[in-house]
Design a protein around this motif. Structure first.
Motif, PDB file in Angstrom:
ATOM      1  N   ASP A 419       0.807  -1.228   0.000  1.00  0.00           N
ATOM      2  CA  ASP A 419       0.000   0.000   0.000  1.00  0.00           C
ATOM      3  C   ASP A 419       0.837   1.275   0.000  1.00  0.00           C
ATOM      4  O   ASP A 419       0.487   2.245  -0.661  1.00  0.00           O
ATOM      5  N   ALA A 422       2.382   1.701  -3.512  1.00  0.00           N
ATOM      6  CA  ALA A 422       1.336   2.044  -4.485  1.00  0.00           C
ATOM      7  C   ALA A 422       0.929   3.515  -4.340  1.00  0.00           C
ATOM      8  O   ALA A 422       0.745   4.222  -5.341  1.00  0.00           O
ATOM      9  N   TYR A 423       0.796   3.964  -3.104  1.00  0.00           N
ATOM     10  CA  TYR A 423       0.433   5.368  -2.867  1.00  0.00           C
ATOM     11  C   TYR A 423       1.523   6.305  -3.398  1.00  0.00           C
ATOM     12  O   TYR A 423       1.219   7.312  -4.049  1.00  0.00           O
ATOM     13  N   LYS A 425       3.643   5.759  -5.773  1.00  0.00           N
ATOM     14  CA  LYS A 425       3.636   5.724  -7.241  1.00  0.00           C
ATOM     15  C   LYS A 425       2.495   6.554  -7.800  1.00  0.00           C
ATOM     16  O   LYS A 425       2.687   7.343  -8.734  1.00  0.00           O
ATOM     17  N   ASN A 426       1.306   6.406  -7.231  1.00  0.00           N
ATOM     18  CA  ASN A 426       0.139   7.146  -7.732  1.00  0.00           C
ATOM     19  C   ASN A 426       0.278   8.650  -7.525  1.00  0.00           C
ATOM     20  O   ASN A 426      -0.115   9.449  -8.376  1.00  0.00           O
ATOM     21  N   GLU A 427       0.854   9.020  -6.380  1.00  0.00           N
ATOM     22  CA  GLU A 427       0.976  10.441  -6.044  1.00  0.00           C
ATOM     23  C   GLU A 427       2.302  11.036  -6.506  1.00  0.00           C
ATOM     24  O   GLU A 427       2.536  12.227  -6.321  1.00  0.00           O
ATOM     25  N   LYS A 428       3.170  10.183  -7.086  1.00  0.00           N
ATOM     26  CA  LYS A 428       4.494  10.624  -7.548  1.00  0.00           C
ATOM     27  C   LYS A 428       5.277  11.296  -6.419  1.00  0.00           C
ATOM     28  O   LYS A 428       5.819  12.391  -6.555  1.00  0.00           O
ATOM     29  N   PHE A 463      -3.975   5.284   4.677  1.00  0.00           N
ATOM     30  CA  PHE A 463      -4.057   6.288   3.611  1.00  0.00           C
ATOM     31  C   PHE A 463      -4.245   7.694   4.183  1.00  0.00           C
ATOM     32  O   PHE A 463      -3.719   8.660   3.633  1.00  0.00           O
TER      33      PHE A 463
END
Length: 551
Positions: A419, A422-423, A425-428, A463
């Motif tokens: 998690d 992934a966070y 990567k998504n938020e750069k 999150f």
């Protein structure tokens, strides 16, 4: 102020005036150069391919290497993260306006004398020790003579026959998707030198602008032994060097900024032959995947020439990797050592190291990537986990701090690799840029493991911690997230849900048993704080049977 004209270069006024006299829009030196490089690349790109194959490159490479062996070595330039340049007090900041961080020394003006930055020596010793090299207690600088418009002195200060470090090695763990395994690659030498300036080529190629901001920036050149046999091995070797300089703190290792530059030397020889083939140098490699692809192309190109009886066309030269066409193209014929006319630098003294100085730096070395990987293995982590966690020093530090707060090793690895990764990567974002801190991740893991909250609620808290920060205990209290595990309390909630949905209950009594899932969903939406949905469903089933009169 000296005005220098370079031989064989048509100039449109080649500016070397004080920056204050330049119009504000012209902050750089520029000269006109007729480029043959573009023509060569175009001509080569227009040559018809001898064969068009439907095979994938991997299949063709496997076929080619049945009869031939590739010999690969890498020369890596590492730009050091010092506050000032190697031989003067000018700073260097990537992306600065052209020719704004220059002085008479780095511009090569007559009468300017260099003074060595001591931080360069410290970085060289650090890297030499990390690469298991033999350090030279007495080394010297040399002048490497060659002509290029971005080299204002007409020579580069480097080290030739007495480098600061020699005869080392680096350990590499290959990723599992490429077969895994451990490799040890030899290091021939590490030496100190200065960088050249930079040419900014115009779109139409009629002239090139010279930016001397980078001139004189300290570099360490790492020359490997020709121990690599595949593009994957070469790419992983380069990746390990990047990790190493980042762990040591001597460089940011960013390839996109030119802080880590790799030139690969590739040759092929028939299997069983002891003599090396003619090596070709490949430049313009700005990523690890480009290193792999360029080497694979060059191996195939050379093997094809061997198979067609044209091995004499493999000459010692420098080629460029063209990312667009996925090919190497001729840049220039490679110079030999004699062409550089090395001689000792008369303006700099010897570099003399003491035993105390070396041992002091050895004692200050951090845990290096190889040591960290072995430690993680001993913790019982899989190689996949090990390679992920030890790849980035900041991720590794976050993981170490988390388990240092008492978190379970495997659970901490799973949360970070799952998690959290992934966070990011998504938020750069990097792990240093998220709001979550190791102490709170450890607290979250303990809260789930102890049954205070469920895994699902744990993810929701995670999150929020990554996005906004805060504490696990604070969020649990604020949102009343403590899960209910008392069967009597759960049964009361189930009865309440059934009482609030009489229509669905009647339908269930009529035989629509699939409505059990509906009741479980209502229970989960209204009361989200149970140990496991499966346990709730079991309790729900017993109450439903009681309500419906089933045995």
């Amino acid at each position: 102020m000296a005005l220098t004209f370079f031989k064989c270069i048509q100039t449109r006024p080649f500016l070397l005036y004080p920056l204050g006299l330049l119009p504000r829009k012209h902050g750089l030196l520029y000269c006109t150069m007729r480029s043959t490089q573009t023509q060569t690349a175009t001509q080569e790109g227009q040559q018809p391919q001898s064969k068009v194959s439907t095979q994938s490159r991997a299949e063709r490479l496997d076929s080619a290497l049945k009869d031939y062996e590739a010999i690969i070595g890498i020369e890596t330039h590492v730009q050091l993260s010092t506050l000032t340049k190697a031989f003067c007090g000018c700073p260097y900041n990537y992306g600065s306006q052209p020719n704004t961080t220059v002085c008479p020394i780095c511009m090569g003006l007559p009468g300017a004398l260099p003074a060595l930055n001591s931080k360069v020596i410290q970085s060289a010793v650090k890297l030499g020790l990390a690469l298991n090299c033999k350090l030279s207690f007495r080394s010297k600088f040399d002048r490497k003579q060659y002509f290029y418009p971005d080299l204002p002195k007409g020579y580069q200060i480097s080290q030739f026959d007495v480098p600061i470090a020699t005869a080392g090695f680096v350990d590499v763990d290959l990723p599992l998707e490429f077969g895994g395994g451990h490799r040890k690659f030899g290091i021939t030498r590490v030496h100190m030198e200065e960088d050249a300036g930079k040419l900014l080529h115009t779109g139409n190629g009629s002239y090139s602008e010279v930016d001397l901001n980078r001139a004189g920036v300290p570099l360490l050149e790492i020359v490997s032994e020709p121990d690599m046999r595949t593009g994957i091995e070469a790419a992983e070797y380069a990746s390990e060097l990047q990790r190493l300089v980042r762990f040591l703190g001597v460089s940011n290792g960013n390839m996109q900024e030119g802080s880590l530059r790799c030139d690969v030397n590739v040759s092929v020889r028939p299997i069983g032959q002891l003599e090396f083939g003619t090596k070709v140098e490949v430049k313009n490699l700005n990523s690890f995947s480009a290193i792999n692809r360029a080497i694979e192309f060059e191996i195939l190109r050379q093997v094809l020439l061997h198979n067609e009886g044209q091995s004499d066309q493999i000459v010692q030269e420098t080629r460029l990797w063209d990312e667009g066409s996925q090919k190497t193209v001729t840049m220039r014929k490679k110079e030999g050592l004699a062409d550089y006319r090395y001689f000792p630098e008369p303006d700099l003294p010897e570099v003399i190291l003491s035993e105390e100085f070396i041992e002091g730096i050895r004692d200050s070395l951090p845990e290096l990537p190889e040591m960290k990987r072995r430690r993680y293995e001993q913790m019982g982590l899989s190689m996949q986990d090990v390679l992920f966690l030890a790849n980035d020093i900041n991720v590794a530090d976050f993981f170490d701090e988390t388990i240092g707060k008492g978190a379970d090793v495997k659970l901490a690895a799973n949360w970070i690799m799952g998690d959290v990764a992934a966070y990011m990567k998504n938020e750069k974002l990097t792990i240093n840029e998220i709001k979550l801190i190791p102490q709170e991740l450890a607290e979250l893991i303990a809260s789930i493991k102890g049954g205070t909250i469920s895994g699902k609620i744990g993810k929701e808290i995670l999150f929020e911690l990554m996005a906004k920060g805060g504490t696990v205990k604070g969020l649990i209290k604020e949102k009343d997230l403590v899960q209910i595990v008392d069967p009597v309390e759960i049964e009361k909630m189930v009865v309440k849900v059934l009482a609030e949905n009489p229509k669905q209950l009647e339908q269930y009594r009529g035989g629509r048993t699939k409505l059990q899932g509906f009741f479980a969903g209502q229970l989960q939406l209204d009361y989200r704080y149970f140990a496991q949905l499966a346990a709730n469903q079991c309790r729900l089933l017993s109450v439903l049977r009681l309500f419906c009169g089933f045995g």
